[in-house]
Write an enzyme that holds these catalytic residues in place. Structure first.
Site, PDB file in Angstrom:
ATOM      1  N   GLU A 223      -5.131  -2.881 -10.307  1.00  0.00           N
ATOM      2  CA  GLU A 223      -5.710  -3.216  -8.997  1.00  0.00           C
ATOM      3  C   GLU A 223      -7.156  -3.686  -9.124  1.00  0.00           C
ATOM      4  O   GLU A 223      -7.575  -4.622  -8.443  1.00  0.00           O
ATOM      5  CB  GLU A 223      -5.622  -2.006  -8.066  1.00  0.00           C
ATOM      6  CG  GLU A 223      -4.188  -1.684  -7.692  1.00  0.00           C
ATOM      7  CD  GLU A 223      -4.061  -0.476  -6.775  1.00  0.00           C
ATOM      8  OE1 GLU A 223      -5.085   0.148  -6.435  1.00  0.00           O
ATOM      9  OE2 GLU A 223      -2.914  -0.169  -6.393  1.00  0.00           O
TER      10      GLU A 223
ATOM     11  N   LYS B 222      -9.900  -1.250   4.881  1.00  0.00           N
ATOM     12  CA  LYS B 222      -8.946  -2.156   5.515  1.00  0.00           C
ATOM     13  C   LYS B 222      -9.514  -2.725   6.821  1.00  0.00           C
ATOM     14  O   LYS B 222     -10.546  -2.256   7.320  1.00  0.00           O
ATOM     15  CB  LYS B 222      -7.638  -1.401   5.747  1.00  0.00           C
ATOM     16  CG  LYS B 222      -6.945  -0.952   4.447  1.00  0.00           C
ATOM     17  CD  LYS B 222      -5.658  -0.211   4.791  1.00  0.00           C
ATOM     18  CE  LYS B 222      -4.859   0.142   3.561  1.00  0.00           C
ATOM     19  NZ  LYS B 222      -3.583   0.805   3.940  1.00  0.00           N
TER      20      LYS B 222
ATOM     21  N   TYR C 105       1.029  -5.093  -2.435  1.00  0.00           N
ATOM     22  CA  TYR C 105       2.020  -4.272  -1.741  1.00  0.00           C
ATOM     23  C   TYR C 105       3.441  -4.670  -2.136  1.00  0.00           C
ATOM     24  O   TYR C 105       4.385  -4.451  -1.379  1.00  0.00           O
ATOM     25  CB  TYR C 105       1.813  -4.362  -0.228  1.00  0.00           C
ATOM     26  CG  TYR C 105       0.557  -3.638   0.235  1.00  0.00           C
ATOM     27  CD1 TYR C 105       0.402  -2.268   0.024  1.00  0.00           C
ATOM     28  CD2 TYR C 105      -0.477  -4.323   0.868  1.00  0.00           C
ATOM     29  CE1 TYR C 105      -0.742  -1.600   0.425  1.00  0.00           C
ATOM     30  CE2 TYR C 105      -1.632  -3.660   1.279  1.00  0.00           C
ATOM     31  CZ  TYR C 105      -1.751  -2.309   1.057  1.00  0.00           C
ATOM     32  OH  TYR C 105      -2.893  -1.646   1.449  1.00  0.00           O
TER      33      TYR C 105
ATOM     34  N   ASN D 196      -4.377   2.746   8.782  1.00  0.00           N
ATOM     35  CA  ASN D 196      -4.838   3.981   8.138  1.00  0.00           C
ATOM     36  C   ASN D 196      -6.128   3.802   7.324  1.00  0.00           C
ATOM     37  O   ASN D 196      -6.407   4.554   6.396  1.00  0.00           O
ATOM     38  CB  ASN D 196      -3.712   4.626   7.316  1.00  0.00           C
ATOM     39  CG  ASN D 196      -3.218   3.746   6.198  1.00  0.00           C
ATOM     40  OD1 ASN D 196      -3.716   2.629   6.002  1.00  0.00           O
ATOM     41  ND2 ASN D 196      -2.255   4.223   5.438  1.00  0.00           N
TER      42      ASN D 196
HETATM   43  P1  ADP Z   1      -0.825   4.491   0.195  1.00  0.00           P
HETATM   44  O1  ADP Z   1      -1.576   3.441   0.981  1.00  0.00           O
HETATM   45  O2  ADP Z   1      -1.214   5.902   0.636  1.00  0.00           O
HETATM   46  O3  ADP Z   1      -0.907   4.312  -1.299  1.00  0.00           O
HETATM   47  P2  ADP Z   1       1.888   3.339   0.280  1.00  0.00           P
HETATM   48  O4  ADP Z   1       1.666   2.597  -0.989  1.00  0.00           O
HETATM   49  O5  ADP Z   1       3.187   4.085   0.445  1.00  0.00           O
HETATM   50  O6  ADP Z   1       0.737   4.398   0.593  1.00  0.00           O
HETATM   51  O7  ADP Z   1       1.810   2.333   1.526  1.00  0.00           O
HETATM   52  C1  ADP Z   1       0.902   1.273   1.517  1.00  0.00           C
HETATM   53  C2  ADP Z   1       0.488   0.959   2.924  1.00  0.00           C
HETATM   54  O8  ADP Z   1       1.588   0.444   3.668  1.00  0.00           O
HETATM   55  C3  ADP Z   1       0.020   2.172   3.743  1.00  0.00           C
HETATM   56  O9  ADP Z   1      -1.295   2.554   3.459  1.00  0.00           O
HETATM   57  C4  ADP Z   1       0.175   1.633   5.158  1.00  0.00           C
HETATM   58  O10 ADP Z   1      -0.908   0.765   5.499  1.00  0.00           O
HETATM   59  C5  ADP Z   1       1.441   0.791   5.032  1.00  0.00           C
HETATM   60  N1  ADP Z   1       2.617   1.574   5.430  1.00  0.00           N
HETATM   61  C6  ADP Z   1       3.274   2.509   4.714  1.00  0.00           C
HETATM   62  N2  ADP Z   1       4.306   3.029   5.398  1.00  0.00           N
HETATM   63  C7  ADP Z   1       4.306   2.376   6.607  1.00  0.00           C
HETATM   64  C8  ADP Z   1       5.139   2.439   7.779  1.00  0.00           C
HETATM   65  N3  ADP Z   1       6.175   3.279   7.851  1.00  0.00           N
HETATM   66  N4  ADP Z   1       4.827   1.633   8.808  1.00  0.00           N
HETATM   67  C9  ADP Z   1       3.795   0.772   8.755  1.00  0.00           C
HETATM   68  N5  ADP Z   1       2.969   0.654   7.681  1.00  0.00           N
HETATM   69  C10 ADP Z   1       3.232   1.454   6.620  1.00  0.00           C
END
Ligand code: ADP
Length: 147
Positions: free
Chosen positions: A126, A9, A49, A112
């Site tokens: 994906e 990212k 997303y 992250n």
């Molecule tokens: P992952 O990336 O571990 O598969 P998710 O699909 O739940 O997890 O979330 C996608 C992305 O959305 C996360 O990696 C993060 O960048 C963002 N995200 C998730 N929850 C939050 C939050 N509470 N606040 C801000 N960004 C978030």
């Protein structure tokens, strides 16, 4: 043999962690079969997303993912999907174990560092979202077949 989509990212690129993160995956034994730097446009962000589109933080995701280019990759290996999810750690770096990418290199859920597909059907979708079939390579590594 599974293929998984990984995204490095914008914060990963901005902090200079491209090599560090790819190196972890390579050392584990995963094979890079596709890789490119690209900008994420609104449309692909909405697809990727879409499951979070109604969350209040969705605009933050759009801002984050368009801050700078990303690196998209396809990694191949036995059980690569679970392996990569384990290596990336929990979505929230606060919960991510030390030794994982997010546990070691990220501080907050907003930034992250990495994405990895979370299950087989998602991985197929994906990979196809980010790569054409002729951008994905089949090749042998020098030690393939050697125990
Ligand atoms: P992952 O990336 O571990 O598969 P998710 O699909 O739940 O997890 O979330 C996608 C992305 O959305 C996360 O990696 C993060 O960048 C963002 N995200 C998730 N929850 C939050 C939050 N509470 N606040 C801000 N960004 C978030």
């Amino acid at each position: 043999m599974q293929k998984s989509l990984v995204l490095l990212k914008p914060d990963c690129i901005q902090k200079g962690y491209i090599g560090e993160v790819i190196s972890r995956f390579e050392r584990k034994g995963l094979k890079v079969v596709a890789m490119k730097m690209m900008e994420m446009k609104d449309e692909i962000i909405k697809d990727h997303y879409g499951h979070l589109a109604d969350k209040p933080f969705f605009p933050e995701i759009v801002t984050y993912m368009t801050m700078s280019p990303i690196v998209a990759m396809v990694l191949e290996g036995d059980d690569s999907i679970e392996t990569l999810r384990n290596m990336c750690g929990a979505t929230d770096p606060l919960q991510a174990a030390p030794g994982t990418v997010r546990g070691d290199l990220a501080l907050t859920i907003r930034y992250n560092v990495v994405h990895a597909s979370d299950w087989e059907e998602a991985a197929k979708e994906e990979v196809a979202r980010f790569f054409n079939w002729d951008e994905i390579f089949a090749y042998k590594k020098i030690n393939d077949g050697v125990l």
